[in-house]
Design a protein around this motif. Structure first.
Motif, PDB file in Angstrom:
ATOM      1  N   HIS A 137     -10.218   8.585  -4.727  1.00  0.00           N
ATOM      2  CA  HIS A 137      -9.442   7.397  -5.100  1.00  0.00           C
ATOM      3  C   HIS A 137      -8.598   6.904  -3.924  1.00  0.00           C
ATOM      4  CE1 HIS A 137      -9.608   8.516  -9.684  1.00  0.00           C
ATOM      5  NE2 HIS A 137     -10.797   8.201  -9.169  1.00  0.00           N
ATOM      6  N   ARG A 138      -8.035   7.862  -3.205  1.00  0.00           N
ATOM      7  CA  ARG A 138      -7.184   7.500  -2.073  1.00  0.00           C
ATOM      8  C   ARG A 138      -7.995   6.756  -1.009  1.00  0.00           C
ATOM      9  NH1 ARG A 138      -5.422  12.157  -1.121  1.00  0.00           N
ATOM     10  NH2 ARG A 138      -6.653  12.776   0.692  1.00  0.00           N
ATOM     11  N   THR A 193      -7.428   2.831  -0.076  1.00  0.00           N
ATOM     12  CA  THR A 193      -7.059   2.545   1.305  1.00  0.00           C
ATOM     13  C   THR A 193      -8.056   1.572   1.941  1.00  0.00           C
ATOM     14  OG1 THR A 193      -6.015   4.705   1.551  1.00  0.00           O
ATOM     15  CG2 THR A 193      -6.617   3.557   3.583  1.00  0.00           C
ATOM     16  N   TRP A 243       0.858  -1.203   0.000  1.00  0.00           N
ATOM     17  CA  TRP A 243       0.000   0.000   0.000  1.00  0.00           C
ATOM     18  C   TRP A 243       0.894   1.255   0.000  1.00  0.00           C
ATOM     19  CZ3 TRP A 243      -0.390   3.690   4.023  1.00  0.00           C
ATOM     20  CH2 TRP A 243      -1.414   4.624   3.886  1.00  0.00           C
ATOM     21  N   ARG A 244       1.972   1.218   0.767  1.00  0.00           N
ATOM     22  CA  ARG A 244       2.910   2.354   0.798  1.00  0.00           C
ATOM     23  C   ARG A 244       3.577   2.538  -0.562  1.00  0.00           C
ATOM     24  NH1 ARG A 244       8.177   2.869   0.976  1.00  0.00           N
ATOM     25  NH2 ARG A 244       8.468   0.608   1.166  1.00  0.00           N
ATOM     26  N   GLN A 263       1.957   4.635  -3.278  1.00  0.00           N
ATOM     27  CA  GLN A 263       1.938   6.087  -3.092  1.00  0.00           C
ATOM     28  C   GLN A 263       0.506   6.637  -3.033  1.00  0.00           C
ATOM     29  OE1 GLN A 263       4.433   7.949  -6.060  1.00  0.00           O
ATOM     30  NE2 GLN A 263       6.179   6.635  -5.621  1.00  0.00           N
ATOM     31  N   PRO A 264      -0.266   6.219  -2.040  1.00  0.00           N
ATOM     32  CA  PRO A 264      -1.680   6.635  -1.963  1.00  0.00           C
ATOM     33  C   PRO A 264      -1.861   8.140  -1.816  1.00  0.00           C
ATOM     34  CG  PRO A 264      -0.940   5.644   0.096  1.00  0.00           C
ATOM     35  CD  PRO A 264       0.135   5.395  -0.902  1.00  0.00           C
ATOM     36  N   LEU A 265      -0.855   8.836  -1.281  1.00  0.00           N
ATOM     37  CA  LEU A 265      -1.010  10.276  -1.077  1.00  0.00           C
ATOM     38  C   LEU A 265      -0.988  11.051  -2.389  1.00  0.00           C
ATOM     39  CD1 LEU A 265       1.214  10.851   2.099  1.00  0.00           C
ATOM     40  CD2 LEU A 265      -1.265  10.551   1.942  1.00  0.00           C
ATOM     41  N   THR A 266      -0.562  10.420  -3.481  1.00  0.00           N
ATOM     42  CA  THR A 266      -0.551  11.093  -4.785  1.00  0.00           C
ATOM     43  C   THR A 266      -1.902  11.012  -5.469  1.00  0.00           C
ATOM     44  OG1 THR A 266       0.171   9.086  -5.945  1.00  0.00           O
ATOM     45  CG2 THR A 266       1.889  10.524  -5.062  1.00  0.00           C
ATOM     46  N   LEU A 267      -2.812  10.214  -4.938  1.00  0.00           N
ATOM     47  CA  LEU A 267      -4.141  10.064  -5.547  1.00  0.00           C
ATOM     48  C   LEU A 267      -5.075  11.161  -5.064  1.00  0.00           C
ATOM     49  CD1 LEU A 267      -4.577   6.205  -5.057  1.00  0.00           C
ATOM     50  CD2 LEU A 267      -3.808   7.377  -7.119  1.00  0.00           C
ATOM     51  N   LYS A 287      -8.607  12.554  -3.493  1.00  0.00           N
ATOM     52  CA  LYS A 287      -9.186  12.126  -2.224  1.00  0.00           C
ATOM     53  C   LYS A 287     -10.058  10.884  -2.359  1.00  0.00           C
ATOM     54  CE  LYS A 287     -12.003  13.718   1.640  1.00  0.00           C
ATOM     55  NZ  LYS A 287     -12.752  14.851   2.233  1.00  0.00           N
TER      56      LYS A 287
END
Length: 455
Positions: A91-92, A96, A79-80, A83-87, A89
């Motif tokens: 999608h993130r 997640t 999951w890290r 790069q979920p923070l680049t998606l 909101k």
């Protein structure tokens, strides 16, 4: 990628060393499972031997716990790497949530498997005893089945039901020999402690077969080092009566039996005559009417134990029908599906002298026995004309004949009795056969018959 092949995500986009280690572990496990599967196809008992091995179950439990932790960590790391923070909101949040669900499903499944392995191991260690004789006698294993009296704190003291399951070591063909609890003046196994105390038979005041245990409990000094003097003495009695050498014994708390029947979803039985549930005066007193039923644990217990408006002999016949029904109806699928409930129900219900190490030999034999018809012989009137003064030689001969018929050797001797006896009926007459039960009940059957037809 981590769900399909753990470590592959790290190999592509993360720490390759971690990925390689994870992939190697997975490949080794898959190869081991494939090898075990192929060996099992050739040698079926292997899987049973492993399933009843406490050491193997411990390895499985620890392995599943380690697998759950490792897979959980790989999924979090994957999951890290995504790069979920680049998606954006939405999608993130979606990714997640999906990853969290997958993580807990995978880890939860492995941890549940570890729990099952742990419970199985604990059950094996709890049930397993010590002693017993792992050598077949004349090609058969003879197992004494005792149903404990349900009175408060005394089920381990006074057997209420006594039957011997004589099982062919090759085919699993079983003969179930029922013994009346009110038998008197019988002889014990020659040379045994009890035989030395009662060389002329168990002839004390009020002494019955089911009272041997109580007598021994009052004379424990005769059984130094014994953890179960009452059962040891009962074994000596059963060996003397049947002429068979007992390999193992198992005592079942009849009240706990109710929970086991409930755990497997009930048992189907043909009730051939009205069976009282309870005794007059009980608030729940009623009757099981004739017909086909799926009995719950409460009803099954009364079916097997009821004596009101009945007698010991018809009750013995019903108990054999209950054993036969459970043996035929409780499938491996049912055991797996309801494993937790069954294990909980049996905890503390069974006492036995079967060592845990012998399970690997006896479980495959039990599976064979389940696929065979169970023959039955009851040592009750009119077959045994007088249970107060039984003809021991006659009984030994009937036991040998029943075993011979089960082995397809009708008309031939069934082999020398392991525990001989030379006692005779007091009137000097030779008793002759009749039926295994009382004709007044719906559970009577011919001498040494198959339970499927008797029930």
């Amino acid at each position: 990628m981590t769900i399909v092949l753990p470590g592959s995500a790290q190999l592509v986009a993360g720490n390759r060393k971690v990925g390689r280690i994870a992939l190697r572990v997975v490949l080794v496990l898959l190869a081991t499972a494939l090898l075990l599967g192929l060996v099992t196809l050739v040698w079926h008992p292997l899987v049973i031997k492993l399933a009843v091995s406490p050491f193997f179950l411990l390895l499985v439990r620890l392995g599943l716990i380690a697998g759950a932790i490792g897979w959980f960590a790989l999924l979090v790391d994957a999951w890290r790497l995504g790069q979920p923070l680049t998606l954006v909101k939405n999608h993130r949040l979606a990714m997640t949530g999906l990853n969290a669900a997958l993580t807990f499903v995978v880890a939860g499944s492995l941890l549940f498997g570890a729990h099952i392995a742990g419970v199985s191991r604990a059950a094996l260690l709890a049930v397993g005893g010590e002693g017993g004789d792992g050598s077949a006698n004349a090609g058969r294993y003879n197992i004494l089945l005792l149903g404990g009296d349900s009175g408060s704190s005394r089920w381990g003291m006074r057997p209420d039901s006594m039957q011997v399951a004589s099982v062919d070591e090759e085919t699993g063909r079983t003969v179930l020999i029922g013994l009346p609890r009110n038998m008197e003046n019988f002889h014990f196994a020659p040379g045994s402690v009890m035989d030395k105390q009662f060389p002329d038979g168990f002839d004390c005041d009020g002494c019955y077969l089911n009272g041997v245990s109580t007598w021994a409990g009052d004379h424990t000094d005769l059984f130094p080092g014994s953890k179960n003097p009452g059962i040891d003495a009962t074994v000596m009695a059963i060996e003397g009566v049947t002429g068979l050498k007992i390999n193992y014994w198992a005592m079942v708390n009849l009240q706990g039996f109710r929970d086991v029947v409930n755990a497997v979803g009930g048992v189907k039985l043909h009730v051939r005559e009205p069976i009282p549930v309870g005794i007059p005066g009980d608030s729940f007193y009623t009757h099981l009417k004739t017909g086909y039923y799926r009995l719950n644990g409460f009803e099954a217990l009364w079916y097997a134990r009821a004596r009101h408006d009945s007698d010991d002999y018809s009750r013995m016949a019903r108990q054999k029908c209950m054993i036969n029904a459970l043996a035929q109806q409780v499938s491996p699928t049912t055991i797996v599906r309801k494993f937790g409930a069954i294990t909980k129900a049996t905890t503390g219900m069974i006492a036995t002298n079967i060592p845990t190490g012998d399970f690997s030999r006896l479980v495959p034999l039990a599976m064979k026995a389940r696929s065979q018809k169970i023959s039955t012989l009851s040592l009750v009137p009119p077959l045994v004309k007088d249970t107060a003064h039984p003809d021991m030689d006659f009984i030994h001969e009937k036991v040998k004949q029943a075993i011979a018929r089960a082995e397809g050797k009708a008309g031939k001797p069934a082999g020398k009795a392991v525990v001989p006896s030379s006692s005779a009926a007091p009137n000097g007459e030779t008793q002759r056969g009749g039926s295994i039960g009382t004709r007044e009940t719906g559970y009577a059957a011919n001498e040494s018959t198959d339970l499927s037809s008797a029930c």
